[in-house]
Motif scaffolding. Structure first.
Motif, PDB file in Angstrom:
ATOM      1  N   GLY A 137       1.923  -4.798  -4.966  1.00  0.00           N
ATOM      2  CA  GLY A 137       0.533  -3.230  -6.203  1.00  0.00           C
ATOM      3  C   GLY A 137       0.612  -3.155  -7.414  1.00  0.00           C
ATOM      4  N   ASP A 138       1.526  -3.753  -8.314  1.00  0.00           N
ATOM      5  CA  ASP A 138       1.342  -4.009 -10.097  1.00  0.00           C
ATOM      6  C   ASP A 138       0.482  -5.008  -9.819  1.00  0.00           C
ATOM      7  OD1 ASP A 138       3.391  -1.797 -10.075  1.00  0.00           O
ATOM      8  OD2 ASP A 138       5.208  -3.448 -10.487  1.00  0.00           O
ATOM      9  N   LEU A 139       0.583  -6.032  -9.442  1.00  0.00           N
ATOM     10  CA  LEU A 139      -0.805  -6.736  -9.799  1.00  0.00           C
ATOM     11  C   LEU A 139      -2.024  -5.615  -9.126  1.00  0.00           C
ATOM     12  CD1 LEU A 139      -0.304  -9.946  -8.443  1.00  0.00           C
ATOM     13  CD2 LEU A 139      -0.244  -9.999 -10.880  1.00  0.00           C
ATOM     14  N   TYR A 140      -2.357  -5.097  -8.494  1.00  0.00           N
ATOM     15  CA  TYR A 140      -3.307  -4.465  -8.388  1.00  0.00           C
ATOM     16  C   TYR A 140      -3.846  -3.537  -9.344  1.00  0.00           C
ATOM     17  CZ  TYR A 140      -6.200  -1.089  -6.009  1.00  0.00           C
ATOM     18  OH  TYR A 140      -7.532  -0.111  -5.446  1.00  0.00           O
ATOM     19  N   LEU A 141      -2.954  -2.392  -9.198  1.00  0.00           N
ATOM     20  CA  LEU A 141      -2.725  -1.791 -10.845  1.00  0.00           C
ATOM     21  C   LEU A 141      -3.814  -2.417 -11.696  1.00  0.00           C
ATOM     22  CD1 LEU A 141       0.451   0.333  -9.969  1.00  0.00           C
ATOM     23  CD2 LEU A 141      -2.028   1.444  -9.784  1.00  0.00           C
ATOM     24  N   ARG A 142      -2.885  -3.397 -12.337  1.00  0.00           N
ATOM     25  CA  ARG A 142      -3.720  -3.730 -13.338  1.00  0.00           C
ATOM     26  C   ARG A 142      -5.176  -4.507 -13.556  1.00  0.00           C
ATOM     27  NH1 ARG A 142       1.331  -6.432 -13.790  1.00  0.00           N
ATOM     28  NH2 ARG A 142       0.861  -8.516 -12.789  1.00  0.00           N
ATOM     29  N   ARG A 143      -5.275  -4.875 -12.025  1.00  0.00           N
ATOM     30  CA  ARG A 143      -6.788  -5.578 -12.149  1.00  0.00           C
ATOM     31  C   ARG A 143      -7.821  -4.261 -11.686  1.00  0.00           C
ATOM     32  NH1 ARG A 143      -7.413 -10.575  -8.975  1.00  0.00           N
ATOM     33  NH2 ARG A 143      -6.681 -10.766 -10.470  1.00  0.00           N
ATOM     34  N   SER A 165     -12.062   2.251   0.805  1.00  0.00           N
ATOM     35  CA  SER A 165     -13.392   1.002  -0.139  1.00  0.00           C
ATOM     36  C   SER A 165     -11.797   0.479  -1.704  1.00  0.00           C
ATOM     37  CB  SER A 165     -14.108   1.786  -1.567  1.00  0.00           C
ATOM     38  OG  SER A 165     -13.074   2.361  -2.315  1.00  0.00           O
ATOM     39  N   LYS A 166     -10.482   0.823  -1.085  1.00  0.00           N
ATOM     40  CA  LYS A 166      -9.688   0.583  -1.861  1.00  0.00           C
ATOM     41  C   LYS A 166      -9.351  -1.285  -1.389  1.00  0.00           C
ATOM     42  CE  LYS A 166      -9.215   3.972  -4.967  1.00  0.00           C
ATOM     43  NZ  LYS A 166      -8.212   3.717  -5.891  1.00  0.00           N
ATOM     44  N   THR A 167      -9.035  -0.458  -0.021  1.00  0.00           N
ATOM     45  CA  THR A 167      -8.538  -1.443   0.813  1.00  0.00           C
ATOM     46  C   THR A 167      -9.119  -3.697   0.780  1.00  0.00           C
ATOM     47  OG1 THR A 167      -7.932  -0.486   2.237  1.00  0.00           O
ATOM     48  CG2 THR A 167      -7.937  -2.184   3.254  1.00  0.00           C
ATOM     49  N   PRO A 168     -10.204  -3.606   0.418  1.00  0.00           N
ATOM     50  CA  PRO A 168     -11.231  -5.560   0.380  1.00  0.00           C
ATOM     51  C   PRO A 168      -9.793  -5.586  -1.018  1.00  0.00           C
ATOM     52  CG  PRO A 168     -12.516  -3.528   1.022  1.00  0.00           C
ATOM     53  CD  PRO A 168     -11.626  -2.742   0.630  1.00  0.00           C
ATOM     54  N   PHE A 169      -9.674  -4.350  -2.081  1.00  0.00           N
ATOM     55  CA  PHE A 169      -9.614  -5.194  -3.214  1.00  0.00           C
ATOM     56  C   PHE A 169      -8.067  -5.330  -3.382  1.00  0.00           C
ATOM     57  CE2 PHE A 169     -12.568  -2.335  -4.594  1.00  0.00           C
ATOM     58  CZ  PHE A 169     -14.040  -4.064  -5.060  1.00  0.00           C
ATOM     59  N   LEU A 170      -7.241  -4.871  -2.308  1.00  0.00           N
ATOM     60  CA  LEU A 170      -5.423  -4.804  -1.903  1.00  0.00           C
ATOM     61  C   LEU A 170      -5.764  -6.246  -1.551  1.00  0.00           C
ATOM     62  CD1 LEU A 170      -2.901  -4.181  -1.878  1.00  0.00           C
ATOM     63  CD2 LEU A 170      -2.478  -2.710  -0.449  1.00  0.00           C
ATOM     64  N   SER A 171      -6.385  -6.276  -0.743  1.00  0.00           N
ATOM     65  CA  SER A 171      -6.763  -7.726   0.541  1.00  0.00           C
ATOM     66  C   SER A 171      -6.710  -8.633  -0.460  1.00  0.00           C
ATOM     67  CB  SER A 171      -7.712  -7.977   1.769  1.00  0.00           C
ATOM     68  OG  SER A 171      -7.108  -6.677   2.972  1.00  0.00           O
ATOM     69  N   LYS A 172      -7.351  -8.382  -1.696  1.00  0.00           N
ATOM     70  CA  LYS A 172      -8.145 -10.233  -2.984  1.00  0.00           C
ATOM     71  C   LYS A 172      -6.812 -10.488  -2.649  1.00  0.00           C
ATOM     72  CE  LYS A 172     -10.743 -10.917  -6.131  1.00  0.00           C
ATOM     73  NZ  LYS A 172     -12.446 -11.212  -7.041  1.00  0.00           N
ATOM     74  N   ILE A 173      -6.152  -9.555  -3.715  1.00  0.00           N
ATOM     75  CA  ILE A 173      -4.720  -9.796  -3.838  1.00  0.00           C
ATOM     76  C   ILE A 173      -3.664 -10.099  -3.541  1.00  0.00           C
ATOM     77  CG2 ILE A 173      -2.735  -8.254  -5.114  1.00  0.00           C
ATOM     78  CD1 ILE A 173      -5.338  -8.491  -7.493  1.00  0.00           C
ATOM     79  N   ARG A 217       1.092  -1.237   0.027  1.00  0.00           N
ATOM     80  CA  ARG A 217       0.305  -0.303   0.392  1.00  0.00           C
ATOM     81  C   ARG A 217       0.746   1.602   0.002  1.00  0.00           C
ATOM     82  NH1 ARG A 217      -4.940   0.587   4.414  1.00  0.00           N
ATOM     83  NH2 ARG A 217      -2.992   0.825   5.637  1.00  0.00           N
ATOM     84  N   GLN A 218       1.820   1.307   0.347  1.00  0.00           N
ATOM     85  CA  GLN A 218       3.172   2.299   0.770  1.00  0.00           C
ATOM     86  C   GLN A 218       3.093   2.441  -0.806  1.00  0.00           C
ATOM     87  OE1 GLN A 218       5.821   2.006   3.218  1.00  0.00           O
ATOM     88  NE2 GLN A 218       5.298   3.776   4.629  1.00  0.00           N
TER      89      GLN A 218
END
Length: 175
Positions: A165-171, A94-102, A80-81
């Motif tokens: 982080g890059d996985l999160y960004l792409r998705r 609202s973005k935190t659950p999506f990062l958790s999923k990644i 996240r940093q």
């Protein structure tokens, strides 16, 4: 979040009630417990903040106190940093659950990956006590210095944080 005592006990870490914080070195009289009290008290300064401050505040403190958080704590907070500090993602709750999923996907595909706690007192020069009593721009500036210092201290693990982080960004952050 579990109590710091329970997490420390799970990891076989004895928490010290006197002197400086045993993890970040913050200038306290009552050890890690006072460090967490200061952290919780100062958190109210960010309650109405719609910017990244709330998140980089939590991330910096969590990364400095890995021993009292879950095993994958460092991956999440460092990722996240990376997203906030390096990629300028406008973070919100609202973005935190999506990062958790990644993170869950990453854990399944990289079960051996580890971002361990850094050696004590090597987790950034600034601590939560450096923010006590600050307000406005001075608080915002010092918070950013603290977050960047903690983030930089984990530099050798940035490739793992960047992968997550890059996985999160792409998705989720497709422009």
């Amino acid at each position: 979040m579990q109590s710091i005592e329970r997490q420390a006990q799970k990891k076989g870490v004895k928490l010290i009630h006197r002197g400086r914080c045993q993890f970040c070195g913050s200038d306290t009289r009552n050890g890690v417990f006072e460090c967490f009290e200061i952290f919780n008290r100062l958190a109210s300064a960010f309650e109405d903040d719609t910017g990244p401050s709330t998140f980089i505040y939590a991330d910096a403190h969590c990364l400095q106190h890995s021993e009292v958080h879950g095993t994958w704590n460092n991956h999440f907070h460092l990722a996240r940093q990376y997203l906030i500090l390096d990629k300028s993602v406008e973070w919100n709750y609202s973005k935190t659950p999506f990062l958790s999923k990644i993170m869950d996907e990453y854990k399944r595909s990289h079960p051996e990956a580890a971002i361990p706690a850094l050696p004590v007192l090597e987790r950034g020069r600034f601590t939560v006590t450096d923010l006590a009593g600050l307000e406005g721009e001075e608080l915002a500036s010092s918070l950013r210095k603290w977050a960047l210092g903690v983030y930089s201290s984990y530099e050798r693990y940035h490739p793992m944080a960047e992968a997550v982080g890059d996985l999160y960004l792409r998705r989720y952050e497709r422009g």
